[in-house]
Scaffold this active site. Structure first.
Site, PDB file in Angstrom:
ATOM      1  N   ASN A  50       0.879  -1.477   0.017  1.00 47.91           N
ATOM      2  CA  ASN A  50       0.101  -0.033  -0.073  1.00 47.91           C
ATOM      3  C   ASN A  50       0.540   1.193   0.476  1.00 47.91           C
ATOM      4  O   ASN A  50       1.961   1.622   1.006  1.00 47.91           O
ATOM      5  CB  ASN A  50      -1.149   0.029   1.526  1.00 47.91           C
ATOM      6  CG  ASN A  50      -2.248   0.913   0.752  1.00 47.91           C
ATOM      7  OD1 ASN A  50      -1.534   2.090   0.714  1.00 47.91           O
ATOM      8  ND2 ASN A  50      -2.950   0.198   1.847  1.00 47.91           N
ATOM      9  N   GLN A  77     -13.115  -4.987   1.202  1.00 48.56           N
ATOM     10  CA  GLN A  77     -15.088  -4.274   1.390  1.00 48.56           C
ATOM     11  C   GLN A  77     -15.293  -4.211  -0.279  1.00 48.56           C
ATOM     12  O   GLN A  77     -15.287  -3.959  -1.851  1.00 48.56           O
ATOM     13  CB  GLN A  77     -14.363  -2.752   1.333  1.00 48.56           C
ATOM     14  CG  GLN A  77     -13.940  -2.209   2.288  1.00 48.56           C
ATOM     15  CD  GLN A  77     -12.340  -1.986   2.321  1.00 48.56           C
ATOM     16  OE1 GLN A  77     -12.087  -0.907   1.597  1.00 48.56           O
ATOM     17  NE2 GLN A  77     -11.897  -1.239   3.855  1.00 48.56           N
ATOM     18  N   GLY A  99     -16.744   0.131   1.413  1.00 50.42           N
ATOM     19  CA  GLY A  99     -15.833   1.029   1.654  1.00 50.42           C
ATOM     20  C   GLY A  99     -15.136   1.036   0.655  1.00 50.42           C
ATOM     21  O   GLY A  99     -13.904   1.100   0.588  1.00 50.42           O
ATOM     22  N   HIS A 137      -9.716  -6.173  -4.286  1.00 53.61           N
ATOM     23  CA  HIS A 137      -8.986  -6.138  -3.541  1.00 53.61           C
ATOM     24  C   HIS A 137      -9.149  -6.567  -2.794  1.00 53.61           C
ATOM     25  O   HIS A 137      -9.557  -5.962  -1.589  1.00 53.61           O
ATOM     26  CB  HIS A 137      -8.167  -4.606  -3.799  1.00 53.61           C
ATOM     27  CG  HIS A 137      -8.615  -3.079  -3.235  1.00 53.61           C
ATOM     28  ND1 HIS A 137      -9.666  -2.989  -3.986  1.00 53.61           N
ATOM     29  CD2 HIS A 137      -8.390  -2.353  -1.943  1.00 53.61           C
ATOM     30  CE1 HIS A 137     -10.440  -2.187  -3.650  1.00 53.61           C
ATOM     31  NE2 HIS A 137      -9.401  -1.816  -2.204  1.00 53.61           N
TER      32      HIS A 137
END
Ligand SMILES: [Zn+2]
Length: 149
Positions: free
Chosen positions: A26, A82, A88, A95
């Site tokens: 990330n 999510q 969200g 992912h």
């Protein structure tokens, strides 16, 4: 809108791949080790995976966790998908968040996602979180690529 996960530059954040899936680090990790599992092909939902792909996603994710286990020295992980905007999902490319957890990393050991909603430490969304520099990203990717799953 251009999909960030289909951009060829995503390869720079990738530390492991196989069977049509990529593990990427990330760019704005909520916690150290915060990684994402994405299918190579652009699909929005987990329901667009066939049974075999679903198996590969889980199996691949477990290998990625083995890498993160070694690199971040913990056996505790959150696996979070999510599914849909209301849940969200902000990027419309399937992912799964893989989040290594350690004692005391967040105020409560429960799921991390409610913390985003409360904006604890400005975690609200990735735009507000500090982004890794290129050097930081390359350092972590280099380290993770050396770990045998
Ligand atoms: Zn995509």
């Amino acid at each position: 809108m251009k999909c960030p996960f289909c951009d060829k530059n995503i390869q720079d954040s990738c530390f492991f791949e196989g069977n049509g899936f990529l593990a990427i680090y990330n760019i704005a990790p909520v916690l150290p080790g915060h990684s994402l599992i994405i299918p190579r092909r652009h699909i929005k939902s987990i329901f667009e995976l066939n049974e075999e792909e679903l198996y590969h996603m889980v199996s691949f994710s477990r290998k990625v966790i083995s890498v993160l286990k070694t690199a971040f020295n913990t056996g505790a992980f959150d696996w979070t998908i999510q599914e849909g905007k209301e849940a969200g999902q902000t990027i419309e490319h399937l992912h799964m968040h893989i989040m290594p957890r350690i004692t005391g990393d967040l105020p409560d050991p429960g799921d991390w996602y409610p913390k985003l909603k409360d904006n604890v430490n400005e975690y609200l969304d990735s735009d507000k979180r500090r982004k890794l520099t290129n050097t930081e990203m390359q350092r972590i990717i280099g380290k993770l690529k050396k770990v045998n799953p």
